[in-house]
Design an enzyme around this catalytic site. Structure first.
Site, PDB file in Angstrom:
ATOM      1  N   THR A 222      -1.163   5.563  39.175  1.00 15.98           N
ATOM      2  CA  THR A 222      -1.639   4.082  39.067  1.00 15.98           C
ATOM      3  C   THR A 222      -2.843   4.030  38.407  1.00 15.98           C
ATOM      4  O   THR A 222      -3.456   4.905  38.438  1.00 15.98           O
ATOM      5  CB  THR A 222      -1.781   3.802  40.677  1.00 15.98           C
ATOM      6  OG1 THR A 222      -2.520   4.427  41.304  1.00 15.98           O
ATOM      7  CG2 THR A 222      -0.506   3.464  41.350  1.00 15.98           C
ATOM      8  N   ASP A 256      -1.295   2.135  48.417  1.00 18.85           N
ATOM      9  CA  ASP A 256      -0.513   2.552  49.567  1.00 18.85           C
ATOM     10  C   ASP A 256       0.789   1.414  49.370  1.00 18.85           C
ATOM     11  O   ASP A 256       2.084   1.820  49.686  1.00 18.85           O
ATOM     12  CB  ASP A 256      -0.827   2.203  51.108  1.00 18.85           C
ATOM     13  CG  ASP A 256      -1.984   3.568  51.264  1.00 18.85           C
ATOM     14  OD1 ASP A 256      -1.787   4.545  50.359  1.00 18.85           O
ATOM     15  OD2 ASP A 256      -2.937   3.361  52.061  1.00 18.85           O
TER      16      ASP A 256
END
Length: 326
Positions: A222, A256
């Site tokens: 990410t 998450d």
């Protein structure tokens, strides 16, 4: 696909500092830092990376198995997770320690300073993943930040049982030796990191990016506001832009949320690009709320978010997960 997620379960204490941390740092005094930040807000929220990810997976229609250790104060939290589709049968309750605590201060530039009290999490190493697998064998085990001994044990057990696993060492890279980090990663079907963790993993293991790619199936990194990079050995990298937000309410748990969206799409057999787009859309939903479990994964809104960021065809591709109206 049945997914087991091994990792931390915690209560988050989230504070907002109305300034910039960097403005408080004196360059020639960095060896003697002594700072206290007067914060404006305090939010107490449910958290822990494993709980956050299973919460997101549950919202997206899966029934993930949560594997972790908690204290006797977990009762209300457990009810919450069950109400959102999480199987808590593999959660171990400590008789001596409270559920872990995460304390985090975020400044106006979204920089964060955090501390983590392990508490009952230190007993996660006592959990036997093989027992849970004997009752209901998972198709994938995600091993994320937890007691380091538990991370190593559950990775070894997944390998011994022949269960595909995903490695997400994240915050615990700072505590792991190079050999331990390599063991957690080697043979992983999926490897999740952010950009800083990717560099730290290479530093810890003494390996190049190319070396790491030869030892994992797919590496997902990410990139914050720039989206996500997906790499496989010998293949061109795939870059997917983020779902833009003009204002970020709270960055805690966005990674998450990405993992939950990504794995939910993978579980439905959707292409990597679709999985990355859904992950980015769920991460954007997390950014809109305070705390990592403050969002609701409304499928119509997610479809709209994907459509706005990537186009109508991208939303249609996620139709099997977000509904035919996507």
């Amino acid at each position: 696909m049945h997914i087991a997620v091994s990792g931390s379960i915690a209560t988050d204490h989230l504070m907002a500092f109305p300034g910039r941390f960097t403005d408080q740092l004196i360059p020639d005094q960095l060896a003697h830092v002594s700072l206290s930040f007067l914060v404006d807000d305090l939010e107490v929220r449910r958290g822990g990376v494993a709980a956050n990810i299973t919460y997101g997976l549950g919202l997206l229609g899966l029934t993930p198995l949560l594997v972790g250790s908690v204290g006797p104060d977990f009762g209300e939290y457990e009810v919450w997770l069950k109400e959102h589709g999480v199987d808590t049968s593999a959660v171990r309750e400590s008789h001596t320690a409270q559920t872990a605590r995460f304390l985090c201060i975020t400044d106006e530039d979204s920089n964060q300073i955090a501390a983590f009290y392990a508490g009952a999490m230190s007993e996660a190493r006592e959990i036997d993943l093989a027992l849970s697998a004997a009752r209901d064998r998972p198709d994938l085990v995600l091993v994320c930040a937890n007691d380091p001994a538990a991370m190593l044990r559950h990775t070894r057990q997944a390998k011994e049982l022949g269960i595909p696993f995903a490695a997400d060492p994240s915050q615990q890279l700072a505590r792991l030796t190079g050999e331990e980090a390599a063991e957690l990663v080697d043979g992983a079907t999926w490897l999740f990191t952010n950009e800083y963790e990717a560099a730290l993993l290479a530093e810890r293991t003494g390996r190049t990016r190319e070396d790491i790619l030869k030892r994992v199936g797919t590496w997902v990194t990410t990139l914050g506001r720039r989206g996500v990079r997906i790499e496989r050995d010998g293949e061109p990298e795939l870059l997917v832009g983020a779902v833009r937000r003009d204002r970020i309410t709270d960055p805690t748990g966005a990674g998450d949320g990405f993992r939950a969206g990504f794995l939910a799409a993978v579980a439905r057999g959707l292409p990597l690009i679709a999985a990355a787009r859904l992950g980015c859309a769920v991460a954007a939903s997390v950014l809109d709320t305070v705390g990592p479990q403050g969002y609701e994964a409304d499928r119509g809104r997610l479809a709209e978010s994907v459509r706005g960021a990537y186009g109508a065809r991208a939303a249609e591709q996620l139709g099997p997960l977000l509904g035919q109206g996507a």
